[in-house]
Design a protein around this motif. Structure first.
Motif, PDB file in Angstrom:
ATOM      1  N   VAL A 179      -2.869  40.594  49.534  1.00 36.22           N
ATOM      2  CA  VAL A 179      -2.543  41.490  49.220  1.00 36.22           C
ATOM      3  C   VAL A 179      -2.474  41.938  47.531  1.00 36.22           C
ATOM      4  N   PHE A 180      -1.709  41.520  46.759  1.00 35.76           N
ATOM      5  CA  PHE A 180      -1.809  40.835  45.126  1.00 35.76           C
ATOM      6  C   PHE A 180      -3.568  41.000  45.378  1.00 35.76           C
ATOM      7  N   ASP A 181      -4.027  40.047  45.343  1.00 35.66           N
ATOM      8  CA  ASP A 181      -5.474  39.075  45.136  1.00 35.66           C
ATOM      9  C   ASP A 181      -6.574  40.568  45.255  1.00 35.66           C
ATOM     10  N   GLN A 182      -6.410  41.358  46.716  1.00 37.76           N
ATOM     11  CA  GLN A 182      -7.140  42.277  46.828  1.00 37.76           C
ATOM     12  C   GLN A 182      -6.994  43.827  46.414  1.00 37.76           C
ATOM     13  N   LEU A 183      -6.259  44.169  45.634  1.00 36.71           N
ATOM     14  CA  LEU A 183      -5.681  45.460  44.902  1.00 36.71           C
ATOM     15  C   LEU A 183      -5.884  45.116  43.464  1.00 36.71           C
ATOM     16  N   ALA A 212      -0.165  44.830  36.902  1.00 37.89           N
ATOM     17  CA  ALA A 212       0.484  43.155  37.199  1.00 37.89           C
ATOM     18  C   ALA A 212       1.735  44.015  37.813  1.00 37.89           C
ATOM     19  N   PHE A 213       2.472  44.215  36.914  1.00 32.72           N
ATOM     20  CA  PHE A 213       3.832  44.712  37.493  1.00 32.72           C
ATOM     21  C   PHE A 213       3.524  45.551  38.796  1.00 32.72           C
ATOM     22  N   LEU A 214       2.851  46.741  38.392  1.00 31.08           N
ATOM     23  CA  LEU A 214       2.721  47.281  39.842  1.00 31.08           C
ATOM     24  C   LEU A 214       2.188  47.116  41.175  1.00 31.08           C
ATOM     25  N   LEU A 215       1.199  46.240  40.677  1.00 29.03           N
ATOM     26  CA  LEU A 215       0.973  45.472  42.328  1.00 29.03           C
ATOM     27  C   LEU A 215       1.473  44.471  42.937  1.00 29.03           C
ATOM     28  N   ALA A 217       4.517  44.775  42.292  1.00 30.74           N
ATOM     29  CA  ALA A 217       5.822  44.826  43.674  1.00 30.74           C
ATOM     30  C   ALA A 217       5.425  45.446  44.534  1.00 30.74           C
ATOM     31  N   ILE A 218       4.605  46.360  45.068  1.00 35.17           N
ATOM     32  CA  ILE A 218       3.802  46.514  46.191  1.00 35.17           C
ATOM     33  C   ILE A 218       2.999  46.221  47.117  1.00 35.17           C
ATOM     34  N   SER A 219       2.537  44.232  46.710  1.00 33.71           N
ATOM     35  CA  SER A 219       2.018  43.459  47.325  1.00 33.71           C
ATOM     36  C   SER A 219       3.971  42.541  47.880  1.00 33.71           C
ATOM     37  N   LYS A 220       4.888  42.390  47.057  1.00 32.22           N
ATOM     38  CA  LYS A 220       6.014  41.692  47.573  1.00 32.22           C
ATOM     39  C   LYS A 220       6.720  42.746  48.558  1.00 32.22           C
ATOM     40  N   SER A 221       6.952  44.236  48.613  1.00 34.34           N
ATOM     41  CA  SER A 221       7.165  44.756  49.555  1.00 34.34           C
ATOM     42  C   SER A 221       6.669  45.073  50.811  1.00 34.34           C
ATOM     43  N   VAL A 222       5.942  45.109  50.542  1.00 33.39           N
ATOM     44  CA  VAL A 222       4.938  44.733  52.208  1.00 33.39           C
ATOM     45  C   VAL A 222       5.459  43.770  52.442  1.00 33.39           C
ATOM     46  N   ALA A 223       5.312  42.824  51.994  1.00 30.87           N
ATOM     47  CA  ALA A 223       5.563  40.779  52.696  1.00 30.87           C
ATOM     48  C   ALA A 223       7.351  41.384  53.056  1.00 30.87           C
ATOM     49  N   THR A 224       8.069  41.290  51.880  1.00 28.60           N
ATOM     50  CA  THR A 224       9.500  41.298  52.508  1.00 28.60           C
ATOM     51  C   THR A 224       9.876  42.807  53.917  1.00 28.60           C
ATOM     52  N   LYS A 278      15.750  42.730  44.822  1.00 30.75           N
ATOM     53  CA  LYS A 278      15.405  41.480  43.909  1.00 30.75           C
ATOM     54  C   LYS A 278      14.322  40.732  43.999  1.00 30.75           C
ATOM     55  N   THR A 279      13.056  40.759  45.083  1.00 30.96           N
ATOM     56  CA  THR A 279      11.777  40.203  45.266  1.00 30.96           C
ATOM     57  C   THR A 279      11.254  40.792  44.524  1.00 30.96           C
ATOM     58  N   VAL A 280      11.116  42.715  45.119  1.00 31.07           N
ATOM     59  CA  VAL A 280      10.116  42.668  43.651  1.00 31.07           C
ATOM     60  C   VAL A 280      10.108  42.682  42.812  1.00 31.07           C
ATOM     61  N   LEU A 281      10.957  42.578  42.214  1.00 30.37           N
ATOM     62  CA  LEU A 281      11.781  42.849  40.831  1.00 30.37           C
ATOM     63  C   LEU A 281      10.737  41.488  40.413  1.00 30.37           C
ATOM     64  N   SER A 282      11.465  40.609  40.807  1.00 28.86           N
ATOM     65  CA  SER A 282      11.126  39.088  40.950  1.00 28.86           C
ATOM     66  C   SER A 282       9.476  38.503  40.695  1.00 28.86           C
ATOM     67  N   SER A 283       9.001  38.953  41.767  1.00 29.34           N
ATOM     68  CA  SER A 283       7.791  39.328  42.304  1.00 29.34           C
ATOM     69  C   SER A 283       6.872  39.653  41.244  1.00 29.34           C
ATOM     70  N   ALA A 284       7.371  40.660  40.699  1.00 28.65           N
ATOM     71  CA  ALA A 284       6.471  41.222  39.967  1.00 28.65           C
ATOM     72  C   ALA A 284       6.367  41.410  38.459  1.00 28.65           C
ATOM     73  N   LEU A 285       7.591  40.274  38.022  1.00 36.08           N
ATOM     74  CA  LEU A 285       7.925  40.055  36.841  1.00 36.08           C
ATOM     75  C   LEU A 285       7.002  38.477  36.849  1.00 36.08           C
ATOM     76  N   LEU A 286       7.517  38.177  37.671  1.00 36.91           N
ATOM     77  CA  LEU A 286       6.511  36.626  37.841  1.00 36.91           C
ATOM     78  C   LEU A 286       5.106  37.058  37.637  1.00 36.91           C
ATOM     79  N   LEU A 287       4.306  38.214  38.644  1.00 37.74           N
ATOM     80  CA  LEU A 287       2.844  38.511  38.575  1.00 37.74           C
ATOM     81  C   LEU A 287       2.893  38.682  36.948  1.00 37.74           C
ATOM     82  N   MET A 288       3.454  39.690  36.561  1.00 41.33           N
ATOM     83  CA  MET A 288       3.256  40.450  35.046  1.00 41.33           C
ATOM     84  C   MET A 288       2.887  38.893  33.833  1.00 41.33           C
TER      85      MET A 288
END
Length: 318
Positions: A179-183, A212-215, A217-224, A278-288
């Motif tokens: 999802v992140f790559d496509q967005l 990067a943070f927004l995308l 967050a969106i991608s991790k929310s879907v997966a979670t 937790k995961t959205v903040l963590s993943s979004a921060l990581l990708l950012m």
């Protein structure tokens, strides 16, 4: 040797691993509270923790503030290794697919397969560390043991508790990064004035920190949301032994049965809001972080490559 290394994959892996270290450390107290909350099965509505704040209050009331960081070293080691392995495998397999297929971009289906394959590689390497960190986090505050002592308890095969679910959960990062790559591709296409060319000497195109943070967050929310019941089962299986001596589930079916018997359907999503937070903040921060340091990492890798090539030439000339 330097020519044979996949420098682009190393850049992706290093950037991802550094991002994982920062995000894991910053959000670790929240992760500890979330994990302890998920591990507890409430029998007929009765339990030690009614919500996430109860876990935090327990640590505060017992003055065990440092215990909110119990297992941080192991978690950081696991995060660094897993993200390095994942991003390296993902980047390498994606380019391998493009080379073999001759396509200009990776389709959604192929992206899912590549991401899942990278996830399997990661799980097989890091499962013992994942199990150990979960046991440390779910231990009573102030009673967490060290990594070696934790892994040495019982049989070594128990270090792979939850391996089956972990392999199943490779669908989570597979969904997330697809999802992140496509967005990301869509966003970069719109930046017509900054279109990257196919030049190995130029730094890769990158997103802004906010994008990067927004995308992420969106991608991790879907997966979670799609994989949460399996996530909770995994935490229950990997958790430390309960203080009251009751048996914890050892298999996914056992965990599902325990949740159904004691908590009903809502139990399958107990702690979902905390997991998403937790995961959205963590993943979004990581990708950012990964996106923002990718240029610096790329330049550093090119400098390292030139240094190694120069050294090799000097050795051969002598």
């Amino acid at each position: 040797m330097a020519e044979g290394l996949d420098w682009e994959s190393l850049t992706e892996a290093t950037s991802g691993a550094v991002g994982a270290l920062v995000s894991t450390t910053a959000l670790y107290p929240l992760d500890t509270c979330k994990t302890k909350f998920q591990a507890e099965v409430r029998s007929h509505g009765q339990g030690k923790y009614r919500n996430l704040s109860d876990v935090l209050w327990e640590a505060i009331s017992k003055r065990q503030y440092k215990s909110l960081y119990q297992g941080l070293g192991t978690k950081n080691l696991q995060s660094f290794i897993s993200q390095f392995v994942y991003f390296y495998s993902y980047s390498y397999l994606k380019r391998f697919h493009l080379k073999q297929s001759g396509a200009k971009s990776v389709g959604t289906t192929a992206n899912l397969v590549v991401a899942a394959a990278a996830g399997v590689c990661t799980v097989l390497v890091t499962q013992p560390l994942d199990t150990a960190s979960s046991r440390m986090q779910t231990s009573a505050f102030g009673k967490s043991k060290g990594l070696w002592e934790t892994l040495s308890e019982g049989y070594w095969i128990e270090a792979y508790d939850g391996l089956g679910i972990s392999l199943l959960l490779t669908a989570n990062p597979a969904i997330q990064y697809t999802v992140f790559d496509q967005l990301k591709q869509r966003v970069l296409r719109r930046q017509s004035n900054k279109v990257a060319t196919e030049n190995t000497k130029s730094s890769p195109a990158s997103l802004s920190a906010f994008s990067a943070f927004l995308l992420g967050a969106i991608s991790k929310s879907v997966a979670t949301v799609l994989t949460y019941p399996a996530i909770r089962c995994k935490v229950m299986i990997q958790s430390a032994d309960t203080e009251d001596g009751s048996n914890k589930p050892r298999t996914m079916m056992g965990a599902l049965s325990s949740i159904w018997k004691n908590e009903g359907i809502p139990g399958f999503f107990k702690g979902l809001n905390a997991q998403i937070l937790k995961t959205v903040l963590s993943s979004a921060l990581l990708l950012m972080i990964k996106e923002k340091i990718s240029k610096f990492t790329w330049i550093s890798m090119l400098a390292l490559k030139r240094f190694l090539l120069t050294s090799e030439r000097r050795v051969k000339s002598h």
